[in-house]
Design an enzyme around this catalytic site. Sequence first.
Site, PDB file in Angstrom:
ATOM      1  CG  PHE A  86      49.093  36.823  33.379  1.00 27.05           C
ATOM      2  CD1 PHE A  86      49.849  35.774  32.858  1.00 27.05           C
ATOM      3  CD2 PHE A  86      49.744  37.805  34.094  1.00 27.05           C
ATOM      4  CE1 PHE A  86      51.227  35.712  33.067  1.00 27.05           C
ATOM      5  CE2 PHE A  86      51.105  37.752  34.317  1.00 27.05           C
ATOM      6  CZ  PHE A  86      51.848  36.711  33.801  1.00 27.05           C
ATOM      7  CD1 TRP A 112      43.199  34.358  37.863  1.00 24.28           C
ATOM      8  CD2 TRP A 112      45.095  35.537  37.881  1.00 24.28           C
ATOM      9  NE1 TRP A 112      42.943  35.562  37.264  1.00 24.28           N
ATOM     10  CE2 TRP A 112      44.091  36.307  37.254  1.00 24.28           C
ATOM     11  CE3 TRP A 112      46.372  36.084  37.992  1.00 24.28           C
ATOM     12  CZ2 TRP A 112      44.320  37.583  36.763  1.00 24.28           C
ATOM     13  CZ3 TRP A 112      46.596  37.353  37.501  1.00 24.28           C
ATOM     14  CH2 TRP A 112      45.584  38.083  36.896  1.00 24.28           C
ATOM     15  CG  HIS A 113      50.067  35.289  37.914  1.00 20.56           C
ATOM     16  ND1 HIS A 113      49.742  35.081  39.225  1.00 20.56           N
ATOM     17  CD2 HIS A 113      50.295  36.623  37.801  1.00 20.56           C
ATOM     18  CE1 HIS A 113      49.778  36.225  39.881  1.00 20.56           C
ATOM     19  NE2 HIS A 113      50.103  37.191  39.039  1.00 20.56           N
ATOM     20  N   GLY A 114      49.090  31.830  35.054  1.00 19.93           N
ATOM     21  CA  GLY A 114      49.306  31.119  33.801  1.00 19.93           C
ATOM     22  C   GLY A 114      49.396  29.633  34.012  1.00 19.93           C
TER      23      GLY A 114
END
Lengths: 375, 490
Positions: free
Chosen positions: B490, B322-324
């Site tokens: 993000f 999800w962060h990147g």
Amino acid sequence: MKKLFLRFGLLVLIILVISQIALMTMPFSWGNIRLNTKYETYIDNHEQYNTLFIGASTTYRHINCHQFDSLVNAQRPDMQIRSFNFGIPANRTPQSVYMLGNLVDYDKSNLKYVVIDLSELTKMGADNLHKKEMIYWYNYDNILGVMKASYESEKSIGKKFSVPALHAFSFAEKSFMIGMGPALVQQHAGMNLEMRSLGPNGDGFYSLDQEMIDDPDGDLAQRYNELRTQDTIDYRTQRCQFLYDKYNNSKNNPNKTIQKNLEDIIAFCDENDIKVVIMLSQRLGDRYEYLIPLYNKLPEENKIGFQNPSEYPMFNQRENLFDLAHLNAPGSTLFTEIFAEKFLERIDMQNGVSPLVKDTIDTDTTRSTPEDKSL
Amino acid sequence: MIFNSLHFLIFLPAVIFLYFSISYRWRWVLLLTASYYFYMCWKAEYAFLIVLSTSIDYFCGLQMSKHADKKKRKPWMIMSIVMNLSILFLFKYFNFFNDTTRALFDSVNIFYNVPDFRLLLPVGLSFYTFQAISYTVDVYNGTAKAEKHFGFFATFVSYWPQLVAGPIQRKEHFLPQLKQNFDFDYQRVKEGLIRILYGFFKKVVIADRLAIFVREVYNHPGDHGGFAIILATWLFAIQVYCDFSGYCDIALGSAKIMGHNLKDNFKTPYFSKSIREFWERWHITLTVWVRDYLYIPLGGSKVSFPRMLFNNWFTLTVMGFWHGANWTFIMFGFVHGFFIVMSRIWDRYFPKLNLPTLMPNAKWFTNIVLMFWIFNLTCIPDIFFCSRNIQETGVIMQSIFTHPDTTHDLIFNSSPSGATPSIIEFCLSLLFIAVLLYTDYKLYTTKDVPIEKSVSAKPLYRRWGFYVVIALLVAWFAVTTNSAFIYFQF
């Protein structure tokens, strides 16, 4: 809501007062490490010095104090010149006024001669915000003058307001010491010094060649190699000449505030029995529109000008240049020699001696020193 | 617009002044306008994505509310999720999958030439997408009612304090607050301002200062080695905490001034004594989101032990992703998942080998050892988080053991943005970390009472001492480079 505003205002006031107290513990030179080094050195030996050079890199890199002292003392032993170079990169005229005021405040008993390098107002843009080097010299005495001068100097309506606003914002930043805590620690930890910037003789003169030798990994080598092509130098000289011819007339009015600043310096020096000479170095031509009208308004005995390329072709020769804006070590030797000669002429004029009957310093007959057209 | 800019220092009082000047019935208009202005200061065109996401979720929510039967609601929920995730995939993950596919095809000499999608990643996309999805799923599950008023719903999705980096809010908790009338309340506004001030301290005084040393190591992999890398990683762990929790403090403080109570994201995470406790204290709103919408639907802990371990590991890997769109973030989540799995196995099979059980009479000692151990454990995935790519992570990890130690260089020769010597910035960093530790410890011992409440309860001279000291530190020691918050990407 009134309660909130009052308490918030009280907090702001407390922060302001503490910041002002902290600022009082700092010397006037705290924001510029080179100036601070020079000032600390100067106060340790100030009894020795009777002549100060104040200005930008064109002073710092071009006037060799040791050579200047020898030349002048050889000609006029009675003057007993001992000079110190307070030139620092990107110094502006209002900063010079600030420096002179502080140096005189510290001790004026020995001070006899001051040379100030005329330069433009600080180029204040948003990218200059928050930099201690840009704001350390603002105070209640000079901020209004700086804002007024910027207003008069800027052409577009937008900049007439935005540039003074940026100066005002910076002044507020200084007043609250925004982001200046590390500088405070650095100063009081005795780490705000860069002894190298005093130069090899310890008198504040540091040629660019010497600095490149001392710091081979710095960016000077890159500057030296990139900017010294003959085509670039020719273009620089032509541009400078064009701008000089364009603005060297009576049609252009000087910035009234800075003109008043300069007149005040002359009067201030007169009051304190200090002889002052204001010098205009050769520039890239930038801001000639602003500098030449100012220079032209100065009294003859208080000024020395090198702004005309055709009058001083030697300062545009490749062998004397380090980069487009600065002379190298041989160039600075030549510059100091010519400057010393002109300096003595101006001092004589201020003493009421006609320059036409005095002896001149001429140690090198091969150089192409021009006639001074002002005489 | 970022919080640590002059622009925000004008924006915040202006919005607050207007907010209390108008009737509460029209405040949503002000908040919506301010939110879109806030977002459009970055890239105006991308506001379209928020409008699109808002419209889809609003429409799907309304459609779901017309049906009592879950089966009839399901298509609308799927439509909303697919649309939201499609936008997220297109802008955030498409190039990653495309590059990975290309690399795979290249490895077997098959020509593959789908061009990359060269667009900037919209700021806050992951945050508002997750917030929007939570609304849809909650409406589908019947735990939240569909919002009928488009204006309030749009304000809920785009609310400026938490738009670009959370904390991710749930509809039932937050949206009703937008409809309430909050008058100007001195105590509440003061508490909001305290929270903002403390957030600025964490961000501009600590995080941005530590970034000097972290950048020095992580932007020049291979140039540093030995303890210098461990030190830089410790500093990064504190930097990312101060950066993100500083952002959250400013967001929560701003919302509090207007009367809105946002869910908090951090509870002194580096005082955790287990890796599971760490995730209960770190980025709480995301952890709760992932727990509710991924971990529990997968079966949560009400499944066999191996399946539960898989659920834990998978959930954390997804959270990392999800962060990147980068293998570094996948590995960040993967390693955290691995630690959780190991801790669960340890707790199940070796319960008597836990430190507090082994040393029941040395609680202080065991607490400190465990906190230090967990801090160091969380620093390992941070090496992935901080690296620019997986190859650099490898170089950095290898350099710890193979490169000569460069700690002296790191401390003395890093490049601060100003002209201050590196050693001064380093000493100041240590001093401010000590202030942070002291403050966090105080909060930890008071069961995580928010700092504004804690300060407000103090006697006058201690309260004002706090205001003056923190305000002075923020004013004097702010790093004035206006660097963006880490989680904005993000």
